[in-house]
Scaffold this motif. Structure first.
Motif, short mmCIF file in Angstrom:
data_model
loop_
_atom_site.label_atom_id
_atom_site.label_comp_id
_atom_site.label_asym_id
_atom_site.label_seq_id
_atom_site.Cartn_x
_atom_site.Cartn_y
_atom_site.Cartn_z
N ALA A 290 0.82 -1.22 0.00
CA ALA A 290 0.00 0.00 0.00
C ALA A 290 0.85 1.27 0.00
CB ALA A 290 -0.94 0.00 1.20
N ALA A 291 2.03 1.21 0.61
CA ALA A 291 2.87 2.40 0.70
C ALA A 291 3.66 2.66 -0.58
CB ALA A 291 3.85 2.26 1.87
N ARG A 292 3.70 1.70 -1.47
CA ARG A 292 4.52 1.84 -2.67
C ARG A 292 3.99 2.98 -3.56
NH1 ARG A 292 3.97 -3.03 -4.58
NH2 ARG A 292 5.55 -3.84 -3.14
N GLY A 293 4.85 3.95 -3.84
CA GLY A 293 4.46 5.06 -4.70
C GLY A 293 3.56 6.08 -4.04
N ARG A 294 3.45 6.04 -2.70
CA ARG A 294 2.57 6.96 -2.00
C ARG A 294 3.32 7.68 -0.87
NH1 ARG A 294 -0.95 2.82 -3.40
NH2 ARG A 294 -2.82 3.60 -4.48
N LEU A 295 2.83 8.86 -0.55
CA LEU A 295 3.28 9.57 0.64
C LEU A 295 2.56 8.97 1.84
CD1 LEU A 295 2.86 13.18 -0.79
CD2 LEU A 295 4.97 11.86 -0.68
N VAL A 296 3.27 8.73 2.92
CA VAL A 296 2.68 8.09 4.10
C VAL A 296 2.42 9.13 5.17
CG1 VAL A 296 3.03 6.37 5.91
CG2 VAL A 296 3.81 5.90 3.57
N VAL A 297 1.15 9.23 5.58
CA VAL A 297 0.73 10.23 6.57
C VAL A 297 0.13 9.51 7.78
CG1 VAL A 297 -0.75 12.21 7.01
CG2 VAL A 297 0.22 11.88 4.74
N PRO A 298 0.61 9.78 8.99
CA PRO A 298 -0.01 9.18 10.17
C PRO A 298 -1.34 9.83 10.48
CG PRO A 298 1.75 10.68 10.83
CD PRO A 298 1.77 10.63 9.33
N ALA A 299 -2.39 9.04 10.62
CA ALA A 299 -3.71 9.55 10.98
C ALA A 299 -3.78 9.65 12.51
CB ALA A 299 -4.81 8.66 10.44
N THR A 300 -2.91 10.49 13.05
CA THR A 300 -2.82 10.69 14.49
C THR A 300 -2.89 12.18 14.79
OG1 THR A 300 -0.40 10.76 14.40
CG2 THR A 300 -1.42 8.63 14.85
N LEU A 301 -3.44 12.53 15.93
CA LEU A 301 -3.55 13.94 16.28
C LEU A 301 -2.20 14.54 16.65
CD1 LEU A 301 -6.83 14.08 18.41
CD2 LEU A 301 -6.45 15.00 16.12
N ALA A 302 -1.32 13.73 17.20
CA ALA A 302 -0.07 14.27 17.72
C ALA A 302 1.07 13.30 17.49
CB ALA A 302 -0.21 14.58 19.21
N GLU B 263 9.60 4.04 6.35
CA GLU B 263 11.02 3.80 6.09
C GLU B 263 11.26 2.38 5.59
OE1 GLU B 263 15.36 4.23 8.33
OE2 GLU B 263 13.51 4.40 9.49
N ALA B 264 10.56 1.43 6.19
CA ALA B 264 10.73 0.03 5.79
C ALA B 264 10.28 -0.21 4.36
CB ALA B 264 9.96 -0.88 6.74
N ASN B 265 9.35 0.64 3.87
CA ASN B 265 8.84 0.49 2.52
C ASN B 265 9.46 1.48 1.54
OD1 ASN B 265 6.29 -1.50 2.38
ND2 ASN B 265 6.33 -0.52 4.39
N GLY B 266 10.44 2.25 2.00
CA GLY B 266 11.08 3.22 1.13
C GLY B 266 10.15 4.32 0.66
N ALA B 267 9.15 4.65 1.48
CA ALA B 267 8.15 5.65 1.10
C ALA B 267 8.40 6.96 1.85
CB ALA B 267 6.75 5.13 1.41
N PRO B 268 8.13 8.10 1.25
CA PRO B 268 8.27 9.38 1.95
C PRO B 268 7.27 9.47 3.11
CG PRO B 268 8.10 9.71 -0.43
CD PRO B 268 7.73 8.29 -0.17
N PHE B 269 7.76 9.93 4.24
CA PHE B 269 6.93 10.07 5.45
C PHE B 269 6.63 11.55 5.69
CE2 PHE B 269 6.71 10.66 10.15
CZ PHE B 269 5.51 9.98 10.35
N ILE B 270 5.37 11.85 6.01
CA ILE B 270 4.94 13.22 6.29
C ILE B 270 4.79 13.36 7.80
CG2 ILE B 270 3.26 15.02 5.80
CD1 ILE B 270 4.76 13.88 3.34
N PRO B 271 5.74 14.03 8.47
CA PRO B 271 5.72 14.07 9.94
C PRO B 271 4.74 15.10 10.48
CG PRO B 271 7.56 15.33 9.12
CD PRO B 271 6.91 14.72 7.90
N GLY B 272 4.43 14.94 11.75
CA GLY B 272 3.60 15.93 12.45
C GLY B 272 2.21 15.40 12.75
#
Length: 215
Positions: free
Chosen positions: A163-175, A188-197
């Protein structure tokens, strides 16, 4: 009249710091709207708990569950916290939790822009999940109701291979906190860009809290 933001809490100090920033952002508008003071309480880990604040509230209290997905906390811990907040004789009104509202997707857009990405980019929203599967269903229903091309959802409890392949990964978390960092590790394990915050650091979530309180 009092407004209480009821959060889960975390052993990670970043969690409470993020939610305090949100509380500060909504406190002024709520006070101007006649909603009185705005407080944060936590189900666990952080301070104060509901039973510390409750005895000091005697008029009316509006409780906003700071939850993105329904789970054990929504079914069990929220009602217990509301009872504790009414211990001083206050009449407690509980709003809907934050989950299910399209402003959460606007919050994701804000996180993407803040990281320098187009909100139209293929994106994977990752929630923590629950043993009942309700968390995953909730976030899927939100995206089904407000579809975004190339966006997918999943939970850490029920990962979707590839699912992470070719996608930006965003945590659905408030904090930021434990779950946020687990999503970062997945990206990181899937080599996908992570959107922090955390999503609580967005204008969209502040608007959502105000909407829940003021209707």
């Amino acid at each position: 009249m009092t407004t209480v933001l009821l959060a889960h809490g975390s052993p990670d100090a970043r969690h409470a710091a993020t939610l305090e920033r949100l509380r500060a952002r909504v406190a002024g508008p709520l006070d101007e709207a006649g909603r009185g003071s705005t407080h944060l309480v936590y189900i666990e880990h952080d301070h104060p708990p509901p039973d510390e604040l409750g005895p000091g509230i005697a008029d009316e209290v509006t409780v906003v569950p700071m939850l993105i997905t329904p789970a054990f906390h929504a079914r069990v811990d929220v009602p217990a916290a509301v009872r504790a907040l009414g211990a001083g004789g206050a009449h407690a009104r509980v709003t809907s939790a934050l989950g299910g509202h399209p402003l959460l997707l606007d919050a994701v857009d804000e996180r993407l822009r803040a990281a320098g990405h187009d909100p139209g980019s293929p994106t994977l929203l990752v929630a923590g999940g629950s043993s009942s599967g309700q968390a995953g269903q909730s976030i899927r229903r939100l995206l089904d109701a407000h579809p975004r091309e190339g966006w997918l959802t999943m939970t850490l409890a029920a990962p979707r291979a590839g699912a992470a392949r070719g996608r930006l990964v965003v945590p659905a978390t408030l904090a930021e906190g434990v779950l946020h960092d687990r999503v970062a590790a997945l990206a990181e394990a899937n080599g996908a860009p992570f959107i922090p915050g955390g999503l609580a650091d967005t204008d969209a979530v502040a608007r959502l809290v105000l909407h829940r309180v003021l209707g």
